[in-house]
Design a protein around this motif. Structure first.
Motif, PDB file in Angstrom:
ATOM      1  N   HIS A  36       0.861  -1.189   0.000  1.00 47.82           N
ATOM      2  CA  HIS A  36       0.000   0.000   0.000  1.00 47.82           C
ATOM      3  C   HIS A  36       0.894   1.234   0.000  1.00 47.82           C
ATOM      4  N   ILE A  61      -1.724   5.334   9.728  1.00 50.80           N
ATOM      5  CA  ILE A  61      -0.817   4.232   9.412  1.00 50.80           C
ATOM      6  C   ILE A  61      -1.248   2.952  10.127  1.00 50.80           C
ATOM      7  N   LYS A  62      -1.674   3.107  11.378  1.00 47.80           N
ATOM      8  CA  LYS A  62      -2.156   1.954  12.142  1.00 47.80           C
ATOM      9  C   LYS A  62      -3.352   1.312  11.450  1.00 47.80           C
ATOM     10  N   ASN A  65      -2.283  -0.650   8.330  1.00 44.66           N
ATOM     11  CA  ASN A  65      -1.693  -1.943   8.678  1.00 44.66           C
ATOM     12  C   ASN A  65      -2.745  -2.948   9.137  1.00 44.66           C
ATOM     13  N   GLU A  66      -3.762  -2.472   9.842  1.00 43.94           N
ATOM     14  CA  GLU A  66      -4.848  -3.356  10.250  1.00 43.94           C
ATOM     15  C   GLU A  66      -5.590  -3.902   9.028  1.00 43.94           C
ATOM     16  N   LEU A  68      -4.354  -4.250   6.001  1.00 44.24           N
ATOM     17  CA  LEU A  68      -3.461  -5.189   5.316  1.00 44.24           C
ATOM     18  C   LEU A  68      -3.467  -6.548   5.997  1.00 44.24           C
ATOM     19  N   GLN A  69      -3.482  -6.546   7.312  1.00 42.14           N
ATOM     20  CA  GLN A  69      -3.509  -7.814   8.046  1.00 42.14           C
ATOM     21  C   GLN A  69      -4.820  -8.563   7.804  1.00 42.14           C
ATOM     22  N   LYS A  72      -4.562 -10.170   4.473  1.00 40.30           N
ATOM     23  CA  LYS A  72      -3.623 -11.289   4.545  1.00 40.30           C
ATOM     24  C   LYS A  72      -4.293 -12.554   5.083  1.00 40.30           C
ATOM     25  N   VAL A  84       3.417  -7.964   3.790  1.00 38.59           N
ATOM     26  CA  VAL A  84       2.712  -6.685   3.652  1.00 38.59           C
ATOM     27  C   VAL A  84       3.670  -5.530   3.919  1.00 38.59           C
ATOM     28  N   SER A  85       3.485  -4.452   3.149  1.00 40.66           N
ATOM     29  CA  SER A  85       4.345  -3.271   3.286  1.00 40.66           C
ATOM     30  C   SER A  85       3.543  -1.995   3.068  1.00 40.66           C
ATOM     31  N   VAL A  86       3.958  -0.939   3.771  1.00 43.82           N
ATOM     32  CA  VAL A  86       3.422   0.402   3.548  1.00 43.82           C
ATOM     33  C   VAL A  86       4.596   1.290   3.151  1.00 43.82           C
TER      34      VAL A  86
END
Length: 274
Positions: A36, A61-62, A65-66, A68-69, A72, A84-86
């Motif tokens: 992302h 950002i948090k 990431n949530e 993306l998880q 996943k 996963v990457s930001v």
């Protein structure tokens, strides 16, 4: 091919691309890199690179990431290694830089396409990646349902410079045991007689060992419409072609058939850089 990059903006289009990437990864024992990209206003760039990150940005950002998880953990990704990457960068340049750092073999992207004045002035991030990427780019426009990629159209002029990308195309076709439909599009501006076209294609194919292929000559008003219309006649699951990666004035005046197809067809398109 072992490493697949899927850029995501959490849209349905990106989700469709990830489902396709999962099928390819399972068939070829690949790992997926889910990326992302955050493009921040200029006045915020210093706060990201420095120690002083604003609370609002930290919260954002948090949340990313949530999300993306959650992606996943989707059932269709079970058993596939997913990273996963930001990254803080413009979408198309971030994708290209990520490729080099992580030795990506294939990019799978979702796209809604663009048209009219938006296409001329802005273009899409997918279009820019197709133009500039050194590695193959697979563009998915809609949910392809039960993925098969059985009927694979590869359009080319079958010149010497197409041989290197053609080898990459063959590797991809083997993953799905695809039937290859090799087609040369003949237009009023690039006319070849049937005998001349068959001679060019015959000489080109003599250097390759392909079990499931047929060669075709298709006449149309222009190359883009020829590829689209030929693909309809054989109910293609996938369209493949080479791209020169034109930039600047050369791109403005000559255009790019690959980018036009990405924008205008609903079928999946895979491009291979010459």
């Amino acid at each position: 091919m072992k490493r697949i990059l899927v850029p995501t903006d959490f849209s349905d289009h990106a989700g469709n691309a990830l489902k396709v990437a999962a099928v390819i990864a399972r068939k070829n024992k690949c790992e997926i890199f889910l990326l992302h990209l955050l493009e921040l206003p200029n006045h915020m760039n210093d706060s990201v690179t420095g120690a002083d990150i604003t609370p609002a940005l930290m919260l954002f950002i948090k949340k990313v990431n949530e999300n993306l998880q959650k992606i996943k953990e989707q059932p269709y990704l079970k058993g596939i290694p997913v990273h996963v990457s930001v990254q803080f960068e413009k979408a198309f340049s971030g994708i290209l830089s990520f490729n080099k750092k992580n030795k990506i073999d294939l990019i799978v992207m979702g796209s809604h396409g663009t048209s009219g004045i938006e296409e001329i002035i802005i273009g899409s991030n997918t279009e820019k990646v197709v133009r500039l990427s050194e590695i193959p780019v697979l563009v998915i426009k809609k949910d392809v349902g039960k993925l098969k990629f059985k009927n694979f159209v590869f359009a080319s002029d079958f010149s010497k410079e197409a041989k290197k990308p053609f080898k990459k195309m063959m590797e991809f076709a083997k993953i799905f045991d695809a039937n290859l439909f090799l087609v040369m599009i003949c237009t009023p501006n690039s006319f070849k007689t049937t005998l001349a076209a068959e001679k060019v294609m015959g000489a080109f194919m003599a250097e390759f060992d392909l079990p499931n292929y047929s060669s075709h000559l298709f006449n149309d008003a222009n190359i883009e419409s020829g590829i689209i219309n030929f693909s309809k006649t054989i109910d293609a699951d996938l369209i493949g072609l080479c791209t020169h990666g034109r930039t600047g004035l050369a791109h403005f005046f000559n255009g790019s058939i690959s980018e036009d197809l990405v924008n205008h067809t609903t079928r999946p398109v895979i491009t291979f850089r010459i």
